[in-house]
Write a protein that holds these residues in place. Sequence first.
Motif, PDB file in Angstrom:
ATOM      1  N   THR A 159     -24.986  -2.290 -14.310  1.00  0.00           N
ATOM      2  CA  THR A 159     -25.818  -2.603 -13.390  1.00  0.00           C
ATOM      3  C   THR A 159     -26.702  -3.815 -14.093  1.00  0.00           C
ATOM      4  O   THR A 159     -27.373  -3.588 -14.588  1.00  0.00           O
ATOM      5  CB  THR A 159     -26.706  -1.462 -12.680  1.00  0.00           C
ATOM      6  OG1 THR A 159     -26.028  -0.584 -12.221  1.00  0.00           O
ATOM      7  CG2 THR A 159     -27.428  -2.140 -11.661  1.00  0.00           C
ATOM      8  N   TRP A 164     -30.215 -14.191  -7.505  1.00  0.00           N
ATOM      9  CA  TRP A 164     -28.868 -14.645  -7.109  1.00  0.00           C
ATOM     10  C   TRP A 164     -28.671 -16.300  -7.016  1.00  0.00           C
ATOM     11  O   TRP A 164     -29.546 -17.082  -7.260  1.00  0.00           O
ATOM     12  CB  TRP A 164     -28.888 -14.494  -5.425  1.00  0.00           C
ATOM     13  CG  TRP A 164     -28.798 -13.111  -4.970  1.00  0.00           C
ATOM     14  CD1 TRP A 164     -30.030 -12.266  -5.047  1.00  0.00           C
ATOM     15  CD2 TRP A 164     -27.646 -12.276  -4.825  1.00  0.00           C
ATOM     16  NE1 TRP A 164     -29.785 -10.888  -4.689  1.00  0.00           N
ATOM     17  CE2 TRP A 164     -28.412 -10.850  -4.568  1.00  0.00           C
ATOM     18  CE3 TRP A 164     -26.548 -12.656  -4.683  1.00  0.00           C
ATOM     19  CZ2 TRP A 164     -27.327  -9.893  -4.269  1.00  0.00           C
ATOM     20  CZ3 TRP A 164     -25.681 -11.532  -4.117  1.00  0.00           C
ATOM     21  CH2 TRP A 164     -25.965 -10.032  -3.989  1.00  0.00           C
ATOM     22  N   TYR A 175     -20.140 -11.957  -6.638  1.00  0.00           N
ATOM     23  CA  TYR A 175     -21.054 -10.962  -6.987  1.00  0.00           C
ATOM     24  C   TYR A 175     -20.376  -9.426  -6.567  1.00  0.00           C
ATOM     25  O   TYR A 175     -19.764  -9.690  -5.579  1.00  0.00           O
ATOM     26  CB  TYR A 175     -22.450 -10.729  -6.274  1.00  0.00           C
ATOM     27  CG  TYR A 175     -23.419 -11.726  -6.669  1.00  0.00           C
ATOM     28  CD1 TYR A 175     -24.096 -11.520  -7.674  1.00  0.00           C
ATOM     29  CD2 TYR A 175     -23.250 -13.153  -6.202  1.00  0.00           C
ATOM     30  CE1 TYR A 175     -25.045 -12.498  -8.267  1.00  0.00           C
ATOM     31  CE2 TYR A 175     -24.140 -14.158  -6.635  1.00  0.00           C
ATOM     32  CZ  TYR A 175     -25.122 -14.044  -7.826  1.00  0.00           C
ATOM     33  OH  TYR A 175     -25.955 -14.534  -8.171  1.00  0.00           O
ATOM     34  N   PHE A 206     -20.933  -5.852  -5.448  1.00  0.00           N
ATOM     35  CA  PHE A 206     -21.935  -5.028  -5.175  1.00  0.00           C
ATOM     36  C   PHE A 206     -21.422  -3.632  -4.900  1.00  0.00           C
ATOM     37  O   PHE A 206     -20.446  -3.465  -4.527  1.00  0.00           O
ATOM     38  CB  PHE A 206     -22.824  -5.772  -3.948  1.00  0.00           C
ATOM     39  CG  PHE A 206     -21.861  -5.723  -2.676  1.00  0.00           C
ATOM     40  CD1 PHE A 206     -21.707  -4.792  -1.801  1.00  0.00           C
ATOM     41  CD2 PHE A 206     -20.957  -6.928  -2.612  1.00  0.00           C
ATOM     42  CE1 PHE A 206     -21.053  -5.121  -0.571  1.00  0.00           C
ATOM     43  CE2 PHE A 206     -20.363  -6.925  -1.561  1.00  0.00           C
ATOM     44  CZ  PHE A 206     -20.218  -5.953  -0.655  1.00  0.00           C
ATOM     45  N   HIS A 226     -29.433 -11.056  -1.433  1.00  0.00           N
ATOM     46  CA  HIS A 226     -30.129  -9.711  -1.170  1.00  0.00           C
ATOM     47  C   HIS A 226     -30.640  -9.733   0.320  1.00  0.00           C
ATOM     48  O   HIS A 226     -30.557  -8.714   0.899  1.00  0.00           O
ATOM     49  CB  HIS A 226     -31.160  -9.575  -2.011  1.00  0.00           C
ATOM     50  CG  HIS A 226     -31.734  -7.862  -2.074  1.00  0.00           C
ATOM     51  ND1 HIS A 226     -30.975  -6.878  -2.754  1.00  0.00           N
ATOM     52  CD2 HIS A 226     -32.837  -7.527  -1.500  1.00  0.00           C
ATOM     53  CE1 HIS A 226     -31.653  -5.852  -2.535  1.00  0.00           C
ATOM     54  NE2 HIS A 226     -32.942  -6.251  -1.720  1.00  0.00           N
ATOM     55  N   TRP A 255     -27.784  -8.368   2.423  1.00  0.00           N
ATOM     56  CA  TRP A 255     -27.691  -6.795   2.391  1.00  0.00           C
ATOM     57  C   TRP A 255     -28.803  -6.366   3.164  1.00  0.00           C
ATOM     58  O   TRP A 255     -28.136  -5.215   3.992  1.00  0.00           O
ATOM     59  CB  TRP A 255     -27.652  -6.293   0.834  1.00  0.00           C
ATOM     60  CG  TRP A 255     -27.609  -4.878   0.735  1.00  0.00           C
ATOM     61  CD1 TRP A 255     -28.641  -3.988   0.829  1.00  0.00           C
ATOM     62  CD2 TRP A 255     -26.587  -4.112   1.514  1.00  0.00           C
ATOM     63  NE1 TRP A 255     -27.950  -2.680   0.898  1.00  0.00           N
ATOM     64  CE2 TRP A 255     -26.988  -2.772   1.684  1.00  0.00           C
ATOM     65  CE3 TRP A 255     -25.005  -4.582   2.268  1.00  0.00           C
ATOM     66  CZ2 TRP A 255     -25.939  -1.874   1.952  1.00  0.00           C
ATOM     67  CZ3 TRP A 255     -24.420  -3.429   2.607  1.00  0.00           C
ATOM     68  CH2 TRP A 255     -24.691  -2.160   2.695  1.00  0.00           C
ATOM     69  N   ARG A 281     -27.008  -2.088  -5.948  1.00  0.00           N
ATOM     70  CA  ARG A 281     -26.513  -2.836  -7.268  1.00  0.00           C
ATOM     71  C   ARG A 281     -25.611  -4.002  -7.115  1.00  0.00           C
ATOM     72  O   ARG A 281     -24.815  -4.056  -6.021  1.00  0.00           O
ATOM     73  CB  ARG A 281     -25.733  -1.830  -7.881  1.00  0.00           C
ATOM     74  CG  ARG A 281     -26.518  -0.492  -8.334  1.00  0.00           C
ATOM     75  CD  ARG A 281     -25.700   0.385  -8.797  1.00  0.00           C
ATOM     76  NE  ARG A 281     -26.357   1.712  -9.042  1.00  0.00           N
ATOM     77  CZ  ARG A 281     -25.854   2.814  -9.406  1.00  0.00           C
ATOM     78  NH1 ARG A 281     -24.639   2.963  -9.494  1.00  0.00           N
ATOM     79  NH2 ARG A 281     -26.370   3.951  -9.621  1.00  0.00           N
ATOM     80  N   GLU A 282     -25.957  -5.075  -7.775  1.00  0.00           N
ATOM     81  CA  GLU A 282     -25.251  -5.991  -7.449  1.00  0.00           C
ATOM     82  C   GLU A 282     -25.110  -6.653  -9.118  1.00  0.00           C
ATOM     83  O   GLU A 282     -25.978  -6.731  -9.971  1.00  0.00           O
ATOM     84  CB  GLU A 282     -25.878  -7.582  -6.914  1.00  0.00           C
ATOM     85  CG  GLU A 282     -27.284  -7.940  -7.048  1.00  0.00           C
ATOM     86  CD  GLU A 282     -28.353  -7.228  -6.844  1.00  0.00           C
ATOM     87  OE1 GLU A 282     -29.469  -7.278  -7.674  1.00  0.00           O
ATOM     88  OE2 GLU A 282     -28.518  -6.317  -5.897  1.00  0.00           O
ATOM     89  N   ARG A 283     -23.963  -7.366  -9.205  1.00  0.00           N
ATOM     90  CA  ARG A 283     -23.864  -8.142 -10.581  1.00  0.00           C
ATOM     91  C   ARG A 283     -23.141  -9.469 -10.435  1.00  0.00           C
ATOM     92  O   ARG A 283     -22.014  -9.473  -9.830  1.00  0.00           O
ATOM     93  CB  ARG A 283     -22.845  -7.063 -11.267  1.00  0.00           C
ATOM     94  CG  ARG A 283     -22.562  -7.390 -12.756  1.00  0.00           C
ATOM     95  CD  ARG A 283     -21.468  -6.388 -13.354  1.00  0.00           C
ATOM     96  NE  ARG A 283     -21.389  -6.594 -14.549  1.00  0.00           N
ATOM     97  CZ  ARG A 283     -20.341  -7.086 -15.196  1.00  0.00           C
ATOM     98  NH1 ARG A 283     -19.530  -7.568 -14.332  1.00  0.00           N
ATOM     99  NH2 ARG A 283     -19.986  -7.652 -16.350  1.00  0.00           N
ATOM    100  N   ARG A 284     -23.421 -10.303 -10.901  1.00  0.00           N
ATOM    101  CA  ARG A 284     -22.917 -11.675 -10.816  1.00  0.00           C
ATOM    102  C   ARG A 284     -21.772 -11.657 -11.792  1.00  0.00           C
ATOM    103  O   ARG A 284     -21.612 -11.059 -12.804  1.00  0.00           O
ATOM    104  CB  ARG A 284     -23.668 -12.906 -11.384  1.00  0.00           C
ATOM    105  CG  ARG A 284     -23.307 -14.019 -10.978  1.00  0.00           C
ATOM    106  CD  ARG A 284     -24.554 -15.521 -11.282  1.00  0.00           C
ATOM    107  NE  ARG A 284     -24.517 -15.238 -12.462  1.00  0.00           N
ATOM    108  CZ  ARG A 284     -24.013 -16.058 -13.496  1.00  0.00           C
ATOM    109  NH1 ARG A 284     -22.746 -16.732 -12.973  1.00  0.00           N
ATOM    110  NH2 ARG A 284     -24.201 -16.255 -14.699  1.00  0.00           N
TER     111      ARG A 284
END
Length: 161
Positions: free
Chosen positions: A3, A8, A14, A16, A74, A77, A112-115
């Motif tokens: 994570t 952003w 991303y 997520f 975000h 979301w 959770r987000e991940r580029r």
Amino acid sequence: MATENPSWQPGSAYFFSAHLRDRYSRLLVEHAQLLRLAFRIAQQARPFRINAIVVLPDHLHGVWTLPDGDEEGHRRWLQIQAVFDRQLPGHPPRAMVRRDRTVRPLWHSDFRERRLVDADDVQRHIAYVHSYPVQHGFVREACEWPYSSIHRRCAREGGPC
């Protein structure tokens, strides 16, 4: 999948993941149409591309891409959560929603987000998203899971899943 909490970045893809607080809930699949509506409303307000998504009973995983010049991932979301919560019959009790509306009682606060770093990373995460129901024993074949974008991909590619 570690994570990260990246800022952003416009035009980036991303991975997520979002979870309901109740690990035993089936709300997301029982009300999949409401969740789909929430995503559609968020896309109309702030366009983005859903590269892949899989919805499980109590959580979801996906890959989405923001348009160039846009850093509001975000917020999207938060809007999806808010629309889903408002449309859900009897959930949540209005008294439980905080005034700032950033914490939703149904949802775990750990979105959770991940580029994703490049096209290969995007493809790996799309494959991960689509294989998730198989990896966790929900179905034998990914295309058997009805709450997955794999069906859209198969239709677009003109072949079986």
